[in-house]
Design a protein around this motif. Structure first.
Motif, PDB file in Angstrom:
ATOM      1  N   GLY A 173       9.298  -0.509 -11.956  1.00  0.00           N
ATOM      2  CA  GLY A 173      10.565  -0.254 -12.645  1.00  0.00           C
ATOM      3  C   GLY A 173      11.452   0.693 -11.849  1.00  0.00           C
ATOM      4  N   GLN A 174      10.848   1.738 -11.280  1.00  0.00           N
ATOM      5  CA  GLN A 174      11.612   2.686 -10.460  1.00  0.00           C
ATOM      6  C   GLN A 174      12.202   1.992  -9.241  1.00  0.00           C
ATOM      7  OE1 GLN A 174       8.611   5.604  -9.540  1.00  0.00           O
ATOM      8  NE2 GLN A 174       9.297   7.000 -11.159  1.00  0.00           N
ATOM      9  N   ILE A 175      11.404   1.188  -8.594  1.00  0.00           N
ATOM     10  CA  ILE A 175      11.862   0.485  -7.393  1.00  0.00           C
ATOM     11  C   ILE A 175      12.992  -0.481  -7.752  1.00  0.00           C
ATOM     12  CG2 ILE A 175      11.181  -1.184  -5.612  1.00  0.00           C
ATOM     13  CD1 ILE A 175       8.355   0.184  -5.752  1.00  0.00           C
ATOM     14  N   THR A 176      12.827  -1.192  -8.856  1.00  0.00           N
ATOM     15  CA  THR A 176      13.852  -2.140  -9.291  1.00  0.00           C
ATOM     16  C   THR A 176      15.174  -1.430  -9.589  1.00  0.00           C
ATOM     17  OG1 THR A 176      12.132  -3.566 -10.242  1.00  0.00           O
ATOM     18  CG2 THR A 176      14.396  -3.917 -11.018  1.00  0.00           C
ATOM     19  N   ARG A 177      15.083  -0.293 -10.277  1.00  0.00           N
ATOM     20  CA  ARG A 177      16.298   0.476 -10.584  1.00  0.00           C
ATOM     21  C   ARG A 177      16.948   1.010  -9.303  1.00  0.00           C
ATOM     22  NH1 ARG A 177      12.959   1.905 -14.667  1.00  0.00           N
ATOM     23  NH2 ARG A 177      12.352   3.887 -13.762  1.00  0.00           N
ATOM     24  N   ALA A 178      16.122   1.413  -8.346  1.00  0.00           N
ATOM     25  CA  ALA A 178      16.660   1.917  -7.087  1.00  0.00           C
ATOM     26  C   ALA A 178      17.380   0.797  -6.313  1.00  0.00           C
ATOM     27  CB  ALA A 178      15.548   2.506  -6.226  1.00  0.00           C
ATOM     28  N   LEU A 179      16.808  -0.384  -6.341  1.00  0.00           N
ATOM     29  CA  LEU A 179      17.422  -1.505  -5.646  1.00  0.00           C
ATOM     30  C   LEU A 179      18.729  -1.934  -6.301  1.00  0.00           C
ATOM     31  CD1 LEU A 179      14.277  -3.671  -4.840  1.00  0.00           C
ATOM     32  CD2 LEU A 179      15.676  -2.399  -3.217  1.00  0.00           C
ATOM     33  N   GLY A 214       5.456   1.162 -14.137  1.00  0.00           N
ATOM     34  CA  GLY A 214       6.475   2.207 -14.047  1.00  0.00           C
ATOM     35  C   GLY A 214       7.025   2.332 -12.632  1.00  0.00           C
ATOM     36  N   ARG A 215       6.151   2.243 -11.669  1.00  0.00           N
ATOM     37  CA  ARG A 215       6.569   2.322 -10.262  1.00  0.00           C
ATOM     38  C   ARG A 215       7.459   1.135  -9.895  1.00  0.00           C
ATOM     39  NH1 ARG A 215       8.382   4.855  -6.387  1.00  0.00           N
ATOM     40  NH2 ARG A 215       7.461   4.623  -4.335  1.00  0.00           N
ATOM     41  N   GLU A 246       0.831  -1.195   0.000  1.00  0.00           N
ATOM     42  CA  GLU A 246       0.000   0.000   0.000  1.00  0.00           C
ATOM     43  C   GLU A 246       0.867   1.247   0.000  1.00  0.00           C
ATOM     44  OE1 GLU A 246      -2.993   2.138   3.051  1.00  0.00           O
ATOM     45  OE2 GLU A 246      -3.409   0.036   2.642  1.00  0.00           O
ATOM     46  N   GLY A 247       1.953   1.251   0.778  1.00  0.00           N
ATOM     47  CA  GLY A 247       2.845   2.389   0.824  1.00  0.00           C
ATOM     48  C   GLY A 247       3.584   2.598  -0.482  1.00  0.00           C
ATOM     49  N   LEU A 248       3.968   1.512  -1.120  1.00  0.00           N
ATOM     50  CA  LEU A 248       4.694   1.607  -2.380  1.00  0.00           C
ATOM     51  C   LEU A 248       3.810   2.011  -3.544  1.00  0.00           C
ATOM     52  CD1 LEU A 248       6.928  -1.599  -2.181  1.00  0.00           C
ATOM     53  CD2 LEU A 248       7.646   0.771  -1.879  1.00  0.00           C
ATOM     54  N   PHE A 249       2.603   1.503  -3.569  1.00  0.00           N
ATOM     55  CA  PHE A 249       1.740   1.698  -4.727  1.00  0.00           C
ATOM     56  C   PHE A 249       0.537   2.601  -4.472  1.00  0.00           C
ATOM     57  CE2 PHE A 249       3.618  -2.630  -5.222  1.00  0.00           C
ATOM     58  CZ  PHE A 249       4.552  -2.266  -6.174  1.00  0.00           C
ATOM     59  N   GLY A 250       0.338   2.990  -3.227  1.00  0.00           N
ATOM     60  CA  GLY A 250      -0.760   3.889  -2.898  1.00  0.00           C
ATOM     61  C   GLY A 250      -2.111   3.298  -3.268  1.00  0.00           C
ATOM     62  N   VAL A 251      -2.973   4.145  -3.727  1.00  0.00           N
ATOM     63  CA  VAL A 251      -4.342   3.762  -4.057  1.00  0.00           C
ATOM     64  C   VAL A 251      -4.398   2.942  -5.351  1.00  0.00           C
ATOM     65  CG1 VAL A 251      -4.879   5.850  -5.374  1.00  0.00           C
ATOM     66  CG2 VAL A 251      -6.696   4.665  -4.145  1.00  0.00           C
ATOM     67  N   HIS A 252      -3.338   2.955  -6.123  1.00  0.00           N
ATOM     68  CA  HIS A 252      -3.361   2.322  -7.444  1.00  0.00           C
ATOM     69  C   HIS A 252      -3.541   0.805  -7.392  1.00  0.00           C
ATOM     70  CE1 HIS A 252      -2.525   6.149  -9.287  1.00  0.00           C
ATOM     71  NE2 HIS A 252      -1.583   6.328  -8.367  1.00  0.00           N
ATOM     72  N   ALA A 268     -15.222  -0.935 -22.437  1.00  0.00           N
ATOM     73  CA  ALA A 268     -14.080  -0.318 -23.113  1.00  0.00           C
ATOM     74  C   ALA A 268     -13.441   0.773 -22.251  1.00  0.00           C
ATOM     75  CB  ALA A 268     -14.511   0.257 -24.462  1.00  0.00           C
ATOM     76  N   GLU A 269     -14.266   1.612 -21.632  1.00  0.00           N
ATOM     77  CA  GLU A 269     -13.747   2.670 -20.755  1.00  0.00           C
ATOM     78  C   GLU A 269     -13.000   2.064 -19.569  1.00  0.00           C
ATOM     79  OE1 GLU A 269     -17.213   4.924 -19.728  1.00  0.00           O
ATOM     80  OE2 GLU A 269     -17.156   6.098 -21.580  1.00  0.00           O
ATOM     81  N   ASN A 270     -13.577   1.040 -18.974  1.00  0.00           N
ATOM     82  CA  ASN A 270     -12.941   0.385 -17.833  1.00  0.00           C
ATOM     83  C   ASN A 270     -11.627  -0.265 -18.250  1.00  0.00           C
ATOM     84  OD1 ASN A 270     -13.319  -0.438 -14.917  1.00  0.00           O
ATOM     85  ND2 ASN A 270     -13.018  -2.434 -15.868  1.00  0.00           N
ATOM     86  N   ALA A 271     -11.589  -0.851 -19.443  1.00  0.00           N
ATOM     87  CA  ALA A 271     -10.366  -1.489 -19.931  1.00  0.00           C
ATOM     88  C   ALA A 271      -9.248  -0.463 -20.105  1.00  0.00           C
ATOM     89  CB  ALA A 271     -10.633  -2.218 -21.249  1.00  0.00           C
ATOM     90  N   VAL A 272      -9.580   0.713 -20.614  1.00  0.00           N
ATOM     91  CA  VAL A 272      -8.581   1.773 -20.772  1.00  0.00           C
ATOM     92  C   VAL A 272      -8.081   2.228 -19.407  1.00  0.00           C
ATOM     93  CG1 VAL A 272      -8.263   4.180 -21.495  1.00  0.00           C
ATOM     94  CG2 VAL A 272      -9.389   2.562 -23.023  1.00  0.00           C
ATOM     95  N   GLN A 273      -8.985   2.399 -18.458  1.00  0.00           N
ATOM     96  CA  GLN A 273      -8.600   2.817 -17.109  1.00  0.00           C
ATOM     97  C   GLN A 273      -7.757   1.743 -16.428  1.00  0.00           C
ATOM     98  OE1 GLN A 273     -12.615   3.548 -15.886  1.00  0.00           O
ATOM     99  NE2 GLN A 273     -12.499   5.729 -16.355  1.00  0.00           N
ATOM    100  N   TYR A 274      -8.097   0.488 -16.650  1.00  0.00           N
ATOM    101  CA  TYR A 274      -7.319  -0.625 -16.099  1.00  0.00           C
ATOM    102  C   TYR A 274      -5.897  -0.596 -16.661  1.00  0.00           C
ATOM    103  CZ  TYR A 274      -5.996  -5.455 -14.975  1.00  0.00           C
ATOM    104  OH  TYR A 274      -5.348  -6.561 -14.500  1.00  0.00           O
ATOM    105  N   GLN A 275      -5.784  -0.450 -17.970  1.00  0.00           N
ATOM    106  CA  GLN A 275      -4.469  -0.411 -18.611  1.00  0.00           C
ATOM    107  C   GLN A 275      -3.641   0.779 -18.122  1.00  0.00           C
ATOM    108  OE1 GLN A 275      -2.865  -2.574 -20.537  1.00  0.00           O
ATOM    109  NE2 GLN A 275      -4.574  -3.980 -20.400  1.00  0.00           N
ATOM    110  N   SER A 276      -4.276   1.918 -17.930  1.00  0.00           N
ATOM    111  CA  SER A 276      -3.569   3.103 -17.425  1.00  0.00           C
ATOM    112  C   SER A 276      -3.033   2.864 -16.020  1.00  0.00           C
ATOM    113  CB  SER A 276      -4.503   4.313 -17.408  1.00  0.00           C
ATOM    114  OG  SER A 276      -4.908   4.633 -18.709  1.00  0.00           O
ATOM    115  N   THR A 277      -3.857   2.287 -15.165  1.00  0.00           N
ATOM    116  CA  THR A 277      -3.431   1.984 -13.795  1.00  0.00           C
ATOM    117  C   THR A 277      -2.304   0.964 -13.803  1.00  0.00           C
ATOM    118  OG1 THR A 277      -5.667   2.437 -12.986  1.00  0.00           O
ATOM    119  CG2 THR A 277      -4.220   1.199 -11.522  1.00  0.00           C
ATOM    120  N   LEU A 278      -2.432  -0.048 -14.645  1.00  0.00           N
ATOM    121  CA  LEU A 278      -1.402  -1.074 -14.754  1.00  0.00           C
ATOM    122  C   LEU A 278      -0.086  -0.478 -15.259  1.00  0.00           C
ATOM    123  CD1 LEU A 278      -0.878  -4.072 -14.364  1.00  0.00           C
ATOM    124  CD2 LEU A 278      -1.635  -4.433 -16.720  1.00  0.00           C
ATOM    125  N   ALA A 279      -0.160   0.415 -16.234  1.00  0.00           N
ATOM    126  CA  ALA A 279       1.050   1.070 -16.752  1.00  0.00           C
ATOM    127  C   ALA A 279       1.726   1.896 -15.659  1.00  0.00           C
ATOM    128  CB  ALA A 279       0.704   1.950 -17.948  1.00  0.00           C
TER     129      ALA A 279
END
Length: 116
Positions: free
Chosen positions: A107-113, A104-105, A3-9, A89-100
């Motif tokens: 990826g940031q954590i992996t690079r930091a580690l 990305g998050r 929850e701390g790493l990914f927040g509400v997403h 269709a709208e939900n699928a776009v929102q799902y993909q956006s959240t997943l992207a």
């Protein structure tokens, strides 16, 4: 910790996934007599997922609502295919956006580690 790493997403992804299932069920039952179309109230469901430990598989009973059709059919089915397809269709776009965002998050954590 997630929850701390990914927040509400993370919770949003769970709700969008469950909503996808509800909308798919509506579409699949478009010609089933007396089938009542349902949808998930996103805000209510998100609050339910966030309030439960772990969140995954949270009970969304209070967030699942029956759709009120604009043009009810004679056989009692309340699915309006164009409405369901648009919502899916709208939900699928929102799902993909959240997943992207989450990818990305991660990826940031992996690079930091790795110290990059």
């Amino acid at each position: 910790m997630a929850e701390g790493l990914f927040g509400v997403h993370a919770a949003a992804l769970e709700v969008r996934s469950q909503r996808m299932g509800v909308l798919a069920s509506n579409i699949a039952n478009a010609s089933t007599p007396n089938f009542k179309a349902r949808d998930i109230d996103f805000t209510t469901a998100l609050n339910a997922v966030e309030s439960q430990p772990g969140g995954v598989g949270a009970d969304l009973g209070g967030a699942v609502k029956y759709r009120v059709p604009t043009n009810p059919s004679m056989d009692g089915n309340t699915v309006e295919l164009s409405t369901e397809q648009t919502a899916f269709a709208e939900n699928a776009v929102q799902y993909q956006s959240t997943l992207a965002f989450l990818n990305g998050r991660i990826g940031q954590i992996t690079r930091a580690l790795k110290g990059e």
